[in-house]
Design a protein around this motif. Structure first.
Motif, PDB file in Angstrom:
ATOM      1  N   GLU A 128       9.187  73.465  21.200  1.00 15.24           N
ATOM      2  CA  GLU A 128      10.145  72.362  21.119  1.00 15.24           C
ATOM      3  C   GLU A 128      11.522  72.821  21.567  1.00 15.24           C
ATOM      4  O   GLU A 128      11.982  73.901  21.197  1.00 15.24           O
ATOM      5  CB  GLU A 128      10.216  71.826  19.688  1.00 15.24           C
ATOM      6  N   TYR A 140      17.613  65.729  27.058  1.00 15.27           N
ATOM      7  CA  TYR A 140      16.174  65.592  27.259  1.00 15.27           C
ATOM      8  C   TYR A 140      15.475  66.458  26.225  1.00 15.27           C
ATOM      9  O   TYR A 140      15.537  67.680  26.293  1.00 15.27           O
ATOM     10  CB  TYR A 140      15.780  66.015  28.676  1.00 15.27           C
ATOM     11  N   ALA A 144      12.000  67.721  24.534  1.00 15.26           N
ATOM     12  CA  ALA A 144      10.624  67.818  25.013  1.00 15.26           C
ATOM     13  C   ALA A 144       9.863  68.918  24.288  1.00 15.26           C
ATOM     14  O   ALA A 144      10.445  69.768  23.625  1.00 15.26           O
ATOM     15  CB  ALA A 144      10.617  68.098  26.516  1.00 15.26           C
ATOM     16  N   TRP A 152       7.645  71.942  25.519  1.00 14.83           N
ATOM     17  CA  TRP A 152       7.505  72.696  26.763  1.00 14.83           C
ATOM     18  C   TRP A 152       6.297  73.625  26.685  1.00 14.83           C
ATOM     19  O   TRP A 152       5.962  74.151  25.631  1.00 14.83           O
ATOM     20  CB  TRP A 152       8.762  73.533  27.006  1.00 14.83           C
ATOM     21  N   PRO A 200       7.802  70.689  30.894  1.00 20.07           N
ATOM     22  CA  PRO A 200       7.709  69.749  29.778  1.00 20.07           C
ATOM     23  C   PRO A 200       6.351  69.038  29.788  1.00 20.07           C
ATOM     24  O   PRO A 200       5.907  68.559  30.828  1.00 20.07           O
ATOM     25  CB  PRO A 200       8.851  68.767  30.028  1.00 20.07           C
ATOM     26  N   THR A 201       5.691  68.996  28.632  1.00 21.81           N
ATOM     27  CA  THR A 201       4.411  68.297  28.531  1.00 21.81           C
ATOM     28  C   THR A 201       4.595  66.891  27.982  1.00 21.81           C
ATOM     29  O   THR A 201       3.801  66.018  28.268  1.00 21.81           O
ATOM     30  CB  THR A 201       3.423  69.073  27.640  1.00 21.81           C
ATOM     31  N   GLN A 202       5.615  66.693  27.194  1.00 21.54           N
ATOM     32  CA  GLN A 202       6.002  65.363  26.717  1.00 21.54           C
ATOM     33  C   GLN A 202       7.471  65.427  26.369  1.00 21.54           C
ATOM     34  O   GLN A 202       7.966  66.451  25.911  1.00 21.54           O
ATOM     35  CB  GLN A 202       5.170  64.935  25.520  1.00 21.54           C
ATOM     36  N   GLY A 203       8.201  64.359  26.652  1.00 20.20           N
ATOM     37  CA  GLY A 203       9.624  64.388  26.358  1.00 20.20           C
ATOM     38  C   GLY A 203      10.261  63.027  26.473  1.00 20.20           C
ATOM     39  O   GLY A 203       9.639  62.053  26.883  1.00 20.20           O
ATOM     40  N   LYS A 204      11.541  62.994  26.102  1.00 15.70           N
ATOM     41  CA  LYS A 204      12.288  61.745  26.130  1.00 15.70           C
ATOM     42  C   LYS A 204      13.730  62.033  26.527  1.00 15.70           C
ATOM     43  O   LYS A 204      14.361  62.920  25.967  1.00 15.70           O
ATOM     44  CB  LYS A 204      12.234  61.070  24.768  1.00 15.70           C
ATOM     45  N   GLU A 260      12.857  54.722  29.015  1.00 14.82           N
ATOM     46  CA  GLU A 260      11.436  54.435  28.816  1.00 14.82           C
ATOM     47  C   GLU A 260      10.740  54.562  30.155  1.00 14.82           C
ATOM     48  O   GLU A 260      11.092  53.883  31.117  1.00 14.82           O
ATOM     49  CB  GLU A 260      11.240  53.012  28.273  1.00 14.82           C
ATOM     50  N   ASP A 261       9.739  55.434  30.230  1.00 20.38           N
ATOM     51  CA  ASP A 261       9.030  55.673  31.480  1.00 20.38           C
ATOM     52  C   ASP A 261       8.246  54.447  31.926  1.00 20.38           C
ATOM     53  O   ASP A 261       8.199  54.116  33.100  1.00 20.38           O
ATOM     54  CB  ASP A 261       8.096  56.879  31.318  1.00 20.38           C
ATOM     55  N   LYS A 262       7.635  53.776  30.989  1.00 24.65           N
ATOM     56  CA  LYS A 262       6.865  52.579  31.304  1.00 24.65           C
ATOM     57  C   LYS A 262       7.612  51.358  30.766  1.00 24.65           C
ATOM     58  O   LYS A 262       8.283  51.424  29.759  1.00 24.65           O
ATOM     59  CB  LYS A 262       5.477  52.676  30.675  1.00 24.65           C
TER      60      LYS A 262
END
Length: 157
Positions: free
Chosen positions: A28, A39, A41, A43, A48-52, A62-64
Motif C-alpha cells: 500500500e 493516487y 494504490a 502496488w 499499481p494493481t488497484q488504485g484511485k 472514476e474510471d468507469k
C-alpha cells in the motif's frame, strides 16, 4: 535497496509514501503530486494493481461511468459542491476566481503555455515541458487565453 515503509521524492516533485520492497513500490502506498492530487494504490513490484486518483479539490476520478464535465453536465466540481452562480455570471474554470493568465499565454490545465516560445510552465512559473506540434494545436484551439474577454449580458430596462 529501499525496503520497508518510507517515502521517496521524484525529481518532478512527486512524492511516494508507503511500502517498498527490493527498491520498488510494493504494497500500500500513495503518490502525492505537486498540484495537490494524490493516487492511492496497492502496488506490485512498482506497478499499481488497484488504485484511485483524487484531484486537489477533492474530486475522485472514476474510471468507469466518468460523467464529470461531459456533454450532458458541464458543471465544474466547485459548482457541483457549492451550487451554480446566478444567471449571467459565468464560472470559467473550477477555480473561482480563475487564475490570471500572463499576457499572450494560454491556461492549459497544468500551467501556462506561451505559443511564441512553445514552453509550458507551471503556475509557479517553473519549466514543465516544450509543446510539440500536436499539443500546440490542441492548446491554441481549446484552452482559455489571456486575451479572452467575457461580456456581461446587459439587463433589460
Amino acid at each position: 535497496r529501499m525496503e520497508g515503509r518510507g517515502s521517496y521524492t521524484l525529481p518532478t516533485g512527486t512524492e511516494y509514501r508507503g511500502e517498498l520492497w527490493d527498491g520498488t513500490f510494493h504494497g500500500e502506498g500513495e503518490l502525492l503530486f505537486p498540484n495537490g492530487g494524490r493516487y492511492r494504490a496497492v502496488w506490485h513490484r512498482g506497478v499499481p494493481t488497484q488504485g484511485k486518483y483524487t484531484f486537489a479539490d477533492g474530486l475522485a476520478y472514476e474510471d468507469k461511468k466518468w460523467h464529470y464535465c461531459d456533454g450532458y453536465d458541464r458543471r465544474f466540481y466547485t459548482e457541483i459542491c457549492s451550487g451554480l452562480k446566478p444567471a449571467g455570471i459565468s464560472q470559467l474554470t473550477n477555480l473561482d476566481p480563475p487564475r490570471k493568465i500572463p499576457k499572450g499565454c494560454y491556461d492549459c490545465g497544468d500551467g501556462f503555455y506561451n505559443p511564441d516560445t512553445r514552453v509550458i510552465v507551471d503556475y509557479k512559473l517553473r519549466f514543465l515541458r516544450n509543446a510539440d506540434d500536436e499539443e500546440h494545436e490542441w492548446i491554441t484551439r481549446t484552452c482559455r487565453k489571456a486575451w479572452d474577454e467575457t461580456t456581461e449580458r446587459e439587463p433589460k430596462p
